[in-house]
Design a protein around this motif. Structure first.
Motif, PDB file in Angstrom:
ATOM      1  N   ALA A   1      -0.648   6.744  -6.465  1.00 49.86           N
ATOM      2  CA  ALA A   1      -1.835   7.602  -6.452  1.00 49.86           C
ATOM      3  C   ALA A   1      -1.450   9.071  -6.332  1.00 49.86           C
ATOM      4  CB  ALA A   1      -2.758   7.196  -5.304  1.00 49.86           C
ATOM      5  N   ALA A   2      -0.443   9.367  -5.495  1.00 55.47           N
ATOM      6  CA  ALA A   2      -0.001  10.754  -5.341  1.00 55.47           C
ATOM      7  C   ALA A   2       0.597  11.285  -6.637  1.00 55.47           C
ATOM      8  CB  ALA A   2       1.014  10.855  -4.203  1.00 55.47           C
TER       9      ALA A   2
ATOM     10  N   ASN B   1       1.258   1.807  -3.589  1.00 54.60           N
ATOM     11  CA  ASN B   1      -0.020   2.246  -4.162  1.00 54.60           C
ATOM     12  C   ASN B   1      -0.298   3.701  -3.840  1.00 54.60           C
ATOM     13  OD1 ASN B   1      -0.441  -0.315  -5.212  1.00 54.60           O
ATOM     14  ND2 ASN B   1      -1.653  -1.009  -3.452  1.00 54.60           N
ATOM     15  N   ARG B   2       0.039   4.122  -2.622  1.00 56.74           N
ATOM     16  CA  ARG B   2      -0.159   5.531  -2.256  1.00 56.74           C
ATOM     17  C   ARG B   2       0.803   6.429  -3.033  1.00 56.74           C
ATOM     18  NH1 ARG B   2      -1.499   3.171   2.879  1.00 56.74           N
ATOM     19  NH2 ARG B   2       0.700   2.969   3.446  1.00 56.74           N
ATOM     20  N   TYR B   3       2.030   5.985  -3.209  1.00 54.98           N
ATOM     21  CA  TYR B   3       2.991   6.743  -4.004  1.00 54.98           C
ATOM     22  C   TYR B   3       2.473   6.929  -5.427  1.00 54.98           C
ATOM     23  CZ  TYR B   3       7.218   7.561  -6.795  1.00 54.98           C
ATOM     24  OH  TYR B   3       8.129   8.063  -7.685  1.00 54.98           O
TER      25      TYR B   3
ATOM     26  N   GLU C   1       0.823  -1.206   0.000  1.00 58.57           N
ATOM     27  CA  GLU C   1       0.000   0.000   0.000  1.00 58.57           C
ATOM     28  C   GLU C   1       0.859   1.259   0.000  1.00 58.57           C
ATOM     29  OE1 GLU C   1      -3.239   0.543  -0.523  1.00 58.57           O
ATOM     30  OE2 GLU C   1      -3.167  -1.593  -1.035  1.00 58.57           O
ATOM     31  N   ASP C   2       2.102   1.181   0.468  1.00 61.63           N
ATOM     32  CA  ASP C   2       3.000   2.331   0.365  1.00 61.63           C
ATOM     33  C   ASP C   2       3.259   2.664  -1.101  1.00 61.63           C
ATOM     34  OD1 ASP C   2       3.218   2.617   3.088  1.00 61.63           O
ATOM     35  OD2 ASP C   2       5.075   1.461   3.247  1.00 61.63           O
TER      36      ASP C   2
END
Length: 271
Positions: A245-246, A241-243, A238-239
């Motif tokens: 997405a950002a 995935n968040r990167y 998820e780290d």
């Protein structure tokens, strides 16, 4: 590997040692025939003989210096012509302990040839044939420094950033056409690349160094899972995935018909 790709021959660059040799061992164990590419023919031949004896697969050795255009052209031709090759692993690469300011231009040029030009040309050689038949795979070995360029010297970091972005673009172009692509981003892995680049790996923190078997097994597990980007040491996906997405959140504002307000004077025209 999915069943439709199981019997494909895999061509692996930088296959004489380290990550490339470990990929060769793992893929031979899975039943893939192989084409092994590197400069050191004797080491390739020794590896090939051992793997053929242990796993009963067919292995061809193709000795080539991939920074030399005539020798690289032979590998490109093999990828264009050999219908059995369905998996390309762009692993060959070199690092360099030296800053951009040091002006090691000849070494930088060789690095760009091997880390950037070679995977681009080899991918371009095999891709039309894979698209025509509707299945195949391309694995590009990049590095975590593509995400953290402050951790190492600039030319190497830049070459690995290229390989990551190239893989993302390639995926966009071939999505839905049967071609699986993957970028593998290892951290520090215990291979000969450190000695060749003048870095003493034993001087690095032990908790940061992954053994090559562990790295390749994780990378292949990521490929089997269908991951586009595999970071073997990252605990929480998820780290990533968040990167992602950002990064994608920036997209609507990266190209507009006017500059951002912060770049304009706050003094009105009639002041």
């Amino acid at each position: 590997m999915s069943p439709s790709h199981k019997l494909d021959t895999a061509l692996i660059t930088g296959a004489s040692a380290g990550i490339g040799a470990t990929y060769a061992q793992r893929l031979a164990q899975r039943g893939h025939d192989l084409v092994l590419v590197a400069r050191d023919k004797a080491r390739l031949q020794s590896l090939a003989e051992r793997l053929m004896r242990e796993f009963g697969v067919n292995i061809d050795v193709l000795a080539a210096d991939l920074t030399a255009q005539p020798e690289r052209a032979l590998v490109e031709q093999r990828l264009r012509d050999d219908d059995t090759i369905g998996l390309l692993i762009n692993n060959a690469g070199m690092a360099g302990a030296g800053s951009i300011v040091a002006q090691q231009l000849e070494r930088f040029e060789s690095m760009i040839q091997l880390n950037v030009i070679t995977p681009t040309r080899l991918t371009s050689a095999i891709l039309p044939r894979l698209l025509a038949r509707g299945y195949g795979g391309i694995i590009n070995i990049a590095s975590v420094v593509a995400l953290a360029p402050e951790l190492f010297d600039g030319t190497y970091n830049g070459s690995k950033s290229y390989l990551l972005n190239y893989t993302l673009t390639l995926h966009k172009e071939v999505a839905g056409r049967g071609i699986q692509v993957q970028a593998v981003l290892p951290g520090i892995t215990r291979t000969e690349i450190w000695e060749r680049s003048g870095v003493d790996a034993n001087a690095l923190p032990a908790h940061m160094i992954m053994e090559v078997d562990e790295m390749v097994d994780a990378a292949l597990a990521g490929y089997d899972m269908g991951e586009l980007v595999t970071i073997p040491s990252l605990p929480d996906v998820e780290d990533w995935n968040r990167y992602t997405a950002a990064r994608l959140h920036l997209a609507p504002n990266l190209s507009r018909d006017h500059a951002a307000d912060r770049y304009k004077s706050d003094i009105s025209e009639d002041a």
